[in-house]
Design an enzyme around this catalytic site. Structure first.
Site, PDB file in Angstrom:
ATOM      1  N   CYS A 121      33.213  34.672 106.956  1.00 40.77           N
ATOM      2  CA  CYS A 121      34.349  34.188 106.062  1.00 40.77           C
ATOM      3  C   CYS A 121      33.311  33.472 105.148  1.00 40.77           C
ATOM      4  CB  CYS A 121      35.287  33.362 106.694  1.00 40.77           C
ATOM      5  SG  CYS A 121      36.490  32.475 105.749  1.00 40.77           S
ATOM      6  N   CYS A 128      40.237  29.878 109.514  1.00 37.89           N
ATOM      7  CA  CYS A 128      40.852  29.199 108.178  1.00 37.89           C
ATOM      8  C   CYS A 128      41.931  29.560 107.687  1.00 37.89           C
ATOM      9  CB  CYS A 128      39.845  28.905 107.003  1.00 37.89           C
ATOM     10  SG  CYS A 128      39.582  30.173 106.227  1.00 37.89           S
ATOM     11  N   CYS A 166      34.807  29.512 105.543  1.00 32.06           N
ATOM     12  CA  CYS A 166      34.713  28.665 106.510  1.00 32.06           C
ATOM     13  C   CYS A 166      33.351  28.848 107.629  1.00 32.06           C
ATOM     14  CB  CYS A 166      36.051  28.552 107.596  1.00 32.06           C
ATOM     15  SG  CYS A 166      36.349  30.107 108.400  1.00 32.06           S
ATOM     16  N   CYS A 201      39.758  46.732 104.324  1.00 28.74           N
ATOM     17  CA  CYS A 201      39.417  46.582 102.950  1.00 28.74           C
ATOM     18  C   CYS A 201      39.163  45.179 102.453  1.00 28.74           C
ATOM     19  CB  CYS A 201      40.496  47.335 102.003  1.00 28.74           C
ATOM     20  SG  CYS A 201      40.203  47.410 100.314  1.00 28.74           S
TER      21      CYS A 201
END
Length: 183
Positions: free
Chosen positions: A98, A150, A101, A170
């Site tokens: 991510c 997060c 985070c 996606c």
């Protein structure tokens, strides 16, 4: 008059097609740099590849620590335009995290080439890495994919992926950081 209307429709059609995975807003793409290096330059104190503690920051706090393009996708559910993201057409081996985070999301072995213009995966890293919620924001029923740590918007989940799962995650490239495998 009909000919003008037909051509006008052809010009607008791509705008509607781009809406399939979300709201179409162009975002900046960063070079493929190791995630920890990129994020440490930004001074994000919550970014970690090892800490799985759930984050509960205010929108104002996220806005302070994330680059604007990452903030708009992660916190406001914007979507980068198809075929513009840094990871949609790469097959480099490594790990996807991510961008907000640092939570581990995907391994490159789960990535596949799809024609949608966004990076696509058939399987998330673990059951807690990504969570889901219904999304009817553009008048169609979809499943929004959010970071399990997060809560940041990553993209959407569809049922048109390859075996063994039949799923297509996606994702927005801008919502992902990538660390290539050591050679």
């Amino acid at each position: 008059m009909k000919t003008t209307s037909f051509f006008f429709t052809l010009l607008l059609l791509p705008l509607f097609v781009f809406q399939a995975c979300g709201q179409s807003k162009e975002t900046k793409s960063n070079a493929m740099i190791p995630a920890e290096t990129y994020q440490s330059k930004l001074g994000n104190p919550y970014y970690s590849h090892t800490d799985t503690t759930k984050l509960n920051l205010t929108d104002a706090e996220w806005k302070k620590i994330l680059p604007e393009d990452v903030y708009l996708v992660s916190r406001k559910a914007d979507t980068e335009r198809p075929f513009t993201g840094k990871y949609w057409n790469t097959d480099v081996k490594g790990t996807y995290y991510c961008a907000a985070c640092g939570n581990l999301l995907f391994r490159s072995g789960a990535k596949f080439a799809s024609s949608c213009g966004w990076p696509s995966f058939f399987e998330q890293e673990n059951k807690k890495s990504i969570v889901f919620k219904n999304d009817n924001s553009i008048g169609m029923e979809r499943i929004e994919a959010l970071c399990g740590r997060c809560g940041g918007h990553l993209g959407h989940l569809f049922d048109d992926g390859p075996a063994p799962t039949g799923k297509r995650y996606c994702m927005n490239s801008i919502a992902l950081d990538f660390v290539p495998d050591a050679k």
